[in-house]
Write a protein that holds these residues in place. Structure first.
Motif, PDB file in Angstrom:
ATOM      1  N   LEU A 188      -0.824  -5.592 -13.212  1.00 40.19           N
ATOM      2  CA  LEU A 188       0.736  -5.036 -12.812  1.00 40.19           C
ATOM      3  C   LEU A 188      -0.139  -3.173 -12.343  1.00 40.19           C
ATOM      4  N   THR A 189      -0.401  -2.679 -12.776  1.00 37.84           N
ATOM      5  CA  THR A 189      -0.860  -1.366 -13.206  1.00 37.84           C
ATOM      6  C   THR A 189      -1.799  -1.234 -11.390  1.00 37.84           C
ATOM      7  N   THR A 190      -2.629  -2.131 -11.794  1.00 39.53           N
ATOM      8  CA  THR A 190      -3.123  -2.001 -10.553  1.00 39.53           C
ATOM      9  C   THR A 190      -2.206  -2.580  -9.261  1.00 39.53           C
ATOM     10  N   LEU A 191      -1.605  -3.353  -9.128  1.00 41.21           N
ATOM     11  CA  LEU A 191      -0.509  -4.227  -8.488  1.00 41.21           C
ATOM     12  C   LEU A 191       0.863  -2.544  -7.617  1.00 41.21           C
ATOM     13  N   LEU A 192       0.923  -1.827  -8.404  1.00 41.74           N
ATOM     14  CA  LEU A 192       1.483  -0.561  -8.961  1.00 41.74           C
ATOM     15  C   LEU A 192       0.957   0.997  -7.969  1.00 41.74           C
ATOM     16  N   ASN A 193      -0.631   0.749  -8.068  1.00 45.69           N
ATOM     17  CA  ASN A 193      -1.069   2.055  -7.574  1.00 45.69           C
ATOM     18  C   ASN A 193      -1.341   1.313  -6.201  1.00 45.69           C
ATOM     19  N   ASN A 194      -1.238  -0.045  -5.682  1.00 45.55           N
ATOM     20  CA  ASN A 194      -0.908  -0.562  -4.329  1.00 45.55           C
ATOM     21  C   ASN A 194       0.017  -0.248  -3.620  1.00 45.55           C
ATOM     22  N   THR A 195       0.924   0.076  -4.004  1.00 49.18           N
ATOM     23  CA  THR A 195       2.148  -0.044  -3.932  1.00 49.18           C
ATOM     24  C   THR A 195       2.873   0.963  -3.032  1.00 49.18           C
ATOM     25  N   SER A 196       3.717   0.780  -1.917  1.00 49.90           N
ATOM     26  CA  SER A 196       4.322   1.884  -1.843  1.00 49.90           C
ATOM     27  C   SER A 196       6.445   1.602  -1.710  1.00 49.90           C
ATOM     28  N   GLU A 197       7.435   2.725  -1.496  1.00 49.14           N
ATOM     29  CA  GLU A 197       7.907   2.494  -1.583  1.00 49.14           C
ATOM     30  C   GLU A 197       8.650   1.563  -0.561  1.00 49.14           C
ATOM     31  N   GLN A 198       7.421   2.010   1.031  1.00 55.10           N
ATOM     32  CA  GLN A 198       7.828   1.185   2.052  1.00 55.10           C
ATOM     33  C   GLN A 198       7.419  -0.365   1.814  1.00 55.10           C
ATOM     34  N   THR A 199       6.228  -0.534   1.581  1.00 59.95           N
ATOM     35  CA  THR A 199       6.063  -1.781   0.630  1.00 59.95           C
ATOM     36  C   THR A 199       5.856  -2.747   0.077  1.00 59.95           C
ATOM     37  N   PHE A 200       7.067  -2.617  -1.449  1.00 58.93           N
ATOM     38  CA  PHE A 200       7.501  -2.591  -1.692  1.00 58.93           C
ATOM     39  C   PHE A 200       7.869  -4.425  -1.915  1.00 58.93           C
ATOM     40  N   ASN A 201       7.667  -5.165  -2.554  1.00 63.32           N
ATOM     41  CA  ASN A 201       7.494  -6.879  -2.864  1.00 63.32           C
ATOM     42  C   ASN A 201       8.079  -7.180  -3.936  1.00 63.32           C
ATOM     43  N   ALA A 202       9.587  -7.241  -4.166  1.00 67.48           N
ATOM     44  CA  ALA A 202       9.460  -7.277  -5.499  1.00 67.48           C
ATOM     45  C   ALA A 202       9.464  -9.197  -6.007  1.00 67.48           C
ATOM     46  N   SER A 203       8.856  -9.879  -5.999  1.00 67.22           N
ATOM     47  CA  SER A 203       8.001 -11.774  -5.500  1.00 67.22           C
ATOM     48  C   SER A 203       6.460 -11.356  -6.369  1.00 67.22           C
ATOM     49  N   GLU A 204       5.700 -10.218  -5.139  1.00 68.68           N
ATOM     50  CA  GLU A 204       4.325 -10.025  -5.640  1.00 68.68           C
ATOM     51  C   GLU A 204       4.203  -8.974  -7.646  1.00 68.68           C
ATOM     52  N   PHE A 205       5.418  -9.515  -7.721  1.00 74.21           N
ATOM     53  CA  PHE A 205       5.356  -7.912  -9.341  1.00 74.21           C
ATOM     54  C   PHE A 205       6.533  -9.681 -10.268  1.00 74.21           C
ATOM     55  N   MET A 216      11.558  -8.106 -15.678  1.00 76.42           N
ATOM     56  CA  MET A 216      11.977  -9.770 -14.917  1.00 76.42           C
ATOM     57  C   MET A 216      13.286  -9.523 -14.498  1.00 76.42           C
ATOM     58  N   SER A 217      14.641  -9.306 -14.797  1.00 79.20           N
ATOM     59  CA  SER A 217      15.603  -8.629 -14.822  1.00 79.20           C
ATOM     60  C   SER A 217      15.892  -7.572 -13.720  1.00 79.20           C
ATOM     61  N   LEU A 218      15.705  -6.755 -14.284  1.00 77.65           N
ATOM     62  CA  LEU A 218      15.578  -5.400 -12.559  1.00 77.65           C
ATOM     63  C   LEU A 218      14.869  -6.359 -11.294  1.00 77.65           C
ATOM     64  N   LEU A 219      13.702  -6.684 -11.286  1.00 76.68           N
ATOM     65  CA  LEU A 219      13.313  -7.185 -10.242  1.00 76.68           C
ATOM     66  C   LEU A 219      14.040  -8.256  -9.853  1.00 76.68           C
ATOM     67  N   GLU A 220      14.623  -9.012 -10.224  1.00 76.06           N
ATOM     68  CA  GLU A 220      15.274 -10.328 -10.079  1.00 76.06           C
ATOM     69  C   GLU A 220      17.096  -9.862  -9.321  1.00 76.06           C
ATOM     70  N   GLN A 221      17.128  -8.895  -9.947  1.00 76.76           N
ATOM     71  CA  GLN A 221      17.992  -7.697  -9.314  1.00 76.76           C
ATOM     72  C   GLN A 221      18.187  -7.311  -8.112  1.00 76.76           C
ATOM     73  N   TYR A 222      16.561  -7.171  -8.492  1.00 76.40           N
ATOM     74  CA  TYR A 222      16.205  -5.949  -6.976  1.00 76.40           C
ATOM     75  C   TYR A 222      16.562  -6.889  -5.537  1.00 76.40           C
ATOM     76  N   GLN A 223      15.934  -8.180  -5.754  1.00 73.17           N
ATOM     77  CA  GLN A 223      15.848  -8.990  -5.151  1.00 73.17           C
ATOM     78  C   GLN A 223      16.706  -9.233  -4.416  1.00 73.17           C
ATOM     79  N   SER A 224      17.767  -9.759  -5.340  1.00 71.77           N
ATOM     80  CA  SER A 224      18.850 -10.198  -4.756  1.00 71.77           C
ATOM     81  C   SER A 224      19.783  -9.688  -4.153  1.00 71.77           C
ATOM     82  N   GLU A 225      19.893  -8.439  -4.132  1.00 78.28           N
ATOM     83  CA  GLU A 225      20.524  -7.574  -3.597  1.00 78.28           C
ATOM     84  C   GLU A 225      19.633  -6.732  -2.358  1.00 78.28           C
ATOM     85  N   THR A 226      18.701  -6.244  -2.025  1.00 78.57           N
ATOM     86  CA  THR A 226      17.717  -5.973  -1.706  1.00 78.57           C
ATOM     87  C   THR A 226      17.853  -6.862   0.116  1.00 78.57           C
TER      88      THR A 226
END
Length: 857
Positions: free
Chosen positions: A491-508, A536-546
């Motif tokens: 997760l730390t590696t993923l966060l370090n390689n992710t920006s607001e523009q490239t964020f993909n909830a499915s990867e997390f 997981m709840s935050l990510l699924e909510q984000y995925q649904s809304e965004t």
């Protein structure tokens, strides 16, 4: 300074020759390193916002410039021979270096989507192998008809044409790739007609032919000018001099441009042909006055010195004003136009320098025998057509002054009305003649298909970025609370390689899912299950809304927008994720048209998209939406690349969104080559207007300084003003689109139209200062000075005639309108100015008490 230059030229001729040779050949040495650039996108600066966004969209959605290959069969392409040819050609195209193979679109590599049972679909190649029977060909026809993404894109609605879309890695390779495709077409054993078109290949082909044209037109122009000068002066020896100056000017200017690292664009490709006639203008004045002053037995050096001294000031100012006209193009926001203006301006000044250095040196070193032969020939000029015609023109201008002024004012009114009719429009494909293979291909394929021109309407959901910023921070907080483990590291590696523009909830989600369902469950002490469930709840909510473009109401809005576009009369077809979802949804249910609708839930949309990703071309989905589903593209196929048609499309969207406001959080922007052409055309028109106004003011100030008189400064601007007005009025009346070459002609009109006026007014005042008699002055003006102006107008006008035989429309346009500009500006100068002077002679030329007064008083 003037005297020193003239004396240096007369006394150090060999040094002048050596200097000219070193500069010209030294700069010409860079010409072999020439690089060609015909990409209209480069008409905009690299950091221009529309261009930046256009390139961002291409990268985000993996969109490539594409060559369109079309095959036409007058009866039907749905036969074994035609479909076999398509299959064979498609396979050959896949072997060409520079082609983006996975994205090639052809009947042989796209999928057919069909139902295998309720809730189950199958993706099979539409034509993995060519059909062996007519029944198999008919089956392919039916399958294509059921797929809206393919109909009228890969096969025409009438079934008489098929296409292959060939995406390429580098648009600058378009010409090479198109030639390779043509070789494979020539090897096919078929009677079907093939055509190759598309903006990339049109632009790159233009670059190739432009390069060829440069090598043809400039030498032809030089030959025409040489023959004209030989006809006028009837002496080979003296005519060689201006040709040397013209060649030295062209070679030096083009060499300097290339040495400075600039690529040769469509604009700068015309520098050589522009400079060739302009560079001899001052030489013609020098030769004409030398012929008038020189008499057998006279001191050649003294005559040359008198001629150059007399002409130095008007030649300097005409060169400076012409340079100002072209240099004003540097004020436009179009880089190639800026380069063109600056280097033509440089060339004009260089031609002036070479003229005052080389002409005195050359003439003064002519032998006595050559001078006698020259004198004998030039005296015969008194009986030439020009010599007989010009004095009559002067008499006409003073005899019919009022009628001439009224006639010109009528033409002015006529021109102003025509200017209001001007339509700004351009299209790189129309840079070729009607019978060019590119134009024929464009016409044929756009008659059959929905369109070979692309525009992209990009819809974005603005909530996603801000929401992603907040979520990334919360995920960071959760990750920091986890105990050390492989999950925390991932997760730390993923966060370090992710920006607001490239964020993909499915990867997390995938990483956390792996932790929950690993074969060896993570020890409780190593993983806080509550924290992971929270994440997981935050990510699924984000995925649904965004995942905005999986929401049925969003897709329905897109469908309505597409429907409006398809009814505009300009858009041949629109394609988006909406069409894909509807198609897959239909096959998941009944396979019938009644189910060609959008699912009524986000989950239903997600199911169709998931199904599609099991096809042979899952990457096609990402040409329509981004992985986070926060941005979508509507691909518009247009049958015309004209700016006016693109503007109509944009107006259609504006009208739709006015009646149906964009949903909250949604925004739209344009991308695509057809749209970019509109942007740079608009920038060029406004930039040209600004540069023209600025240069007009600068030239007027220079005229006032030259003549030390506001009223004569205004008179000098009269031919310029009338010529510009007439030329653009004529464009409006004949219905010629205001395109790139037409826009640039404004600078040429400004630069050249004032030249004749400067010489006419300067020589008129000079002669009047000696005679004190207006009518005697006009009589003398319509001898040598009038002949010189006429010769120059003819040399420049006819010097551009080789352009009329070019296969490229911009060159033809320049040739026609330059001849018109020279004719009109010369007529205004030789008719309008003396007519006005005659009507106001008491104001312009009051009786002088002292004829020795300064001629510029």
């Amino acid at each position: 300074m003037k005297a020193w230059v003239i004396n240096f030229s007369l006394n150090h001729a060999k040094r002048v020759y050596l200097l000219m040779a070193i500069v010209s050949l030294g700069l010409a040495a860079f010409i072999p390193t020439i690089q060609i650039d015909t990409d209209p996108e480069n008409m905009l600066p690299d950091d221009q916002p529309d261009r930046v966004f256009h390139n961002q969209v291409k990268q985000e959605f993996a969109l490539h410039d594409a060559i369109v290959v079309g095959m036409v069969n007058d009866e039907s392409i749905y036969n074994t021979d035609s479909l076999s040819a398509i299959h064979q050609l498609s396979n050959k195209i896949l072997t060409i270096d520079g082609v983006v193979n996975p994205d090639v679109m052809s009947l042989s590599v796209v999928d057919n989507i069909e139902q295998t049972g309720e809730g189950s679909i199958r993706f099979e190649y539409m034509m993995k192998n060519p059909p062996s029977s007519e029944s198999e060909a008919a089956e392919i026809q039916q399958n294509v008809a059921d797929l809206p993404l393919l109909l009228d894109t890969l096969v025409s609605g009438d079934g008489k044409a098929a296409s292959i879309y060939v995406p390429i890695k580098d648009k600058n390779e378009s010409y090479r790739i198109s030639q390779a495709i043509q070789q494979h077409i020539d090897a096919l054993n078929t009677d079907d007609q093939f055509h190759i078109t598309g903006l990339p290949v049109a632009e790159d082909t233009f670059g190739y032919e432009m390069f060829v044209q440069m090598g043809i037109s400039a030498p032809l122009a030089a030959a025409v000018i040489f023959l004209l000068l030989l006809f006028f002066f009837r002496n080979l020896t003296i005519v060689i001099a201006p040709m040397i100056i013209a060649m030295a000017t062209v070679l030096s200017t083009m060499g300097l441009l290339i040495a400075c690292g600039f690529k040769v664009h469509i604009m700068s490709s015309m520098i050589a042909i522009f400079l060739m006639p302009i560079a001899v203008v001052d030489s013609v004045h020098v030769m004409s006055e030398f012929a008038d002053r020189f008499k057998p037995g006279a001191d050649v050096k003294q005559v040359v010195k008198d001629v150059i001294s007399h002409l130095f000031r008007p030649m300097l100012f005409t060169s400076i004003t012409s340079t100002a006209g072209f240099a004003s193009l540097a004020l436009t926001p179009i880089p190639p136009v800026q380069i063109f203006g600056v280097f033509v301006g440089f060339g004009i000044l260089l031609a002036f320098i070479w003229t005052i250095l080389f002409m005195p040196a050359y003439i003064s070193r002519m032998s006595e025998k050559q001078l006698k032969a020259l004198q004998a020939k030039l005296h015969g000029d008194q009986q030439s057509l020009i010599a007989r015609f010009i004095p009559k023109l002067g008499l006409f201008s003073t005899s019919w002054s009022k009628a001439i002024v009224i006639a010109f004012m009528t033409v002015l009114a006529f021109s102003i009305v025509g200017i209001e009719k001007i339509q700004i429009n351009d299209n790189p494909v129309r840079w070729f003649k009607q019978d060019h293979r590119i134009r024929i291909a464009d016409r044929v394929l756009n008659d059959h298909f929905a369109g070979t021109y692309d525009a992209f309407l990009v819809l974005s959901h603005t909530k996603g970025t801000a929401y992603a910023t907040e979520l990334l921070q919360r995920l960071t907080d959760v990750t920091e609370q986890l105990e050390d483990s492989s999950l925390k590291s991932k997760l730390t590696t993923l966060l370090n390689n992710t920006s607001e523009q490239t964020f993909n909830a499915s990867e997390f989600i995938a990483v956390i899912d792996d932790a929950f369902f690993a074969e060896e469950p993570v020890a409780a002490e190593a993983v806080d299950a509550g924290l992971l469930e929270q994440a997981m709840s935050l990510l699924e909510q984000y995925q649904s809304e965004t995942q905005y473009f999986t929401q049925p109401e969003t897709l329905q809005y897109m469908a309505s927008l597409q429907q409006a576009l398809n009814k505009s009369g300009v858009v041949g077809k629109s394609n988006s994720v909406v069409d894909l979802v509807k198609t897959v949804n239909r096959e998941l249910f009944s396979g019938e048209q009644k189910d060609f609708v959008l699912p009524d839930s986000q989950a239903g949309v997600a199911q169709t998209l998931l199904q599609y990703q099991s096809s042979h071309r899952p990457q096609d989905l990402w040409h329509m939406v981004n992985p986070s589903y926060s941005r979508a593209v509507v691909w518009l196929q247009l049958t015309s690349g004209d700016n006016q048609d693109m503007l109509t499309v944009m107006d259609t969207v504006d009208a739709f969104t006015k009646q149906n406001p964009l949903p909250e959080g949604m925004s739209l922007k344009w991308a695509g080559k057809t749209y970019i052409n509109v942007v740079w055309q608009d920038a060029m028109v406004s930039g040209m207007l600004d540069s023209l106004i600025s240069a007009f003011i600068v030239v007027f100030i220079m005229m006032v300084i030259l003549f030390r008189s506001i009223i004569f400064g205004l008179m000098a601007m009269l031919p310029l003003s009338l010529t510009i007005t007439f030329i653009y009025g004529l464009i409006g009346w004949v219905g010629k689109d205001y395109d790139m070459p037409i826009a640039v002609l404004s600078a040429l009109t400004l630069g050249l139209s004032v030249d004749f006026a400067i010489h006419f007014i300067d020589r008129t005042r000079s002669i009047y200062a000696k005679t004190g008699d207006f009518y005697k002055t006009i009589q003398l003006m319509f001898e040598e000075p009038g002949r010189a102006i006429t010769r120059n107008a003819i040399v420049i006008a006819i010097g551009f005639t080789p352009l009329l035989f070019a296969p490229l429309v911009p060159y033809i346009t320049v040739g026609i309108f330059l001849a018109t500009i020279m004719t009109v500006s010369a007529l205004v100068t030789l008719l309008m100015l003396p007519a006005i002077f005659n009507l106001g002679k008491s104001k312009f030329f009051p009786k002088q008490q002292d004829n020795q007064n300064n001629e510029f008083k």
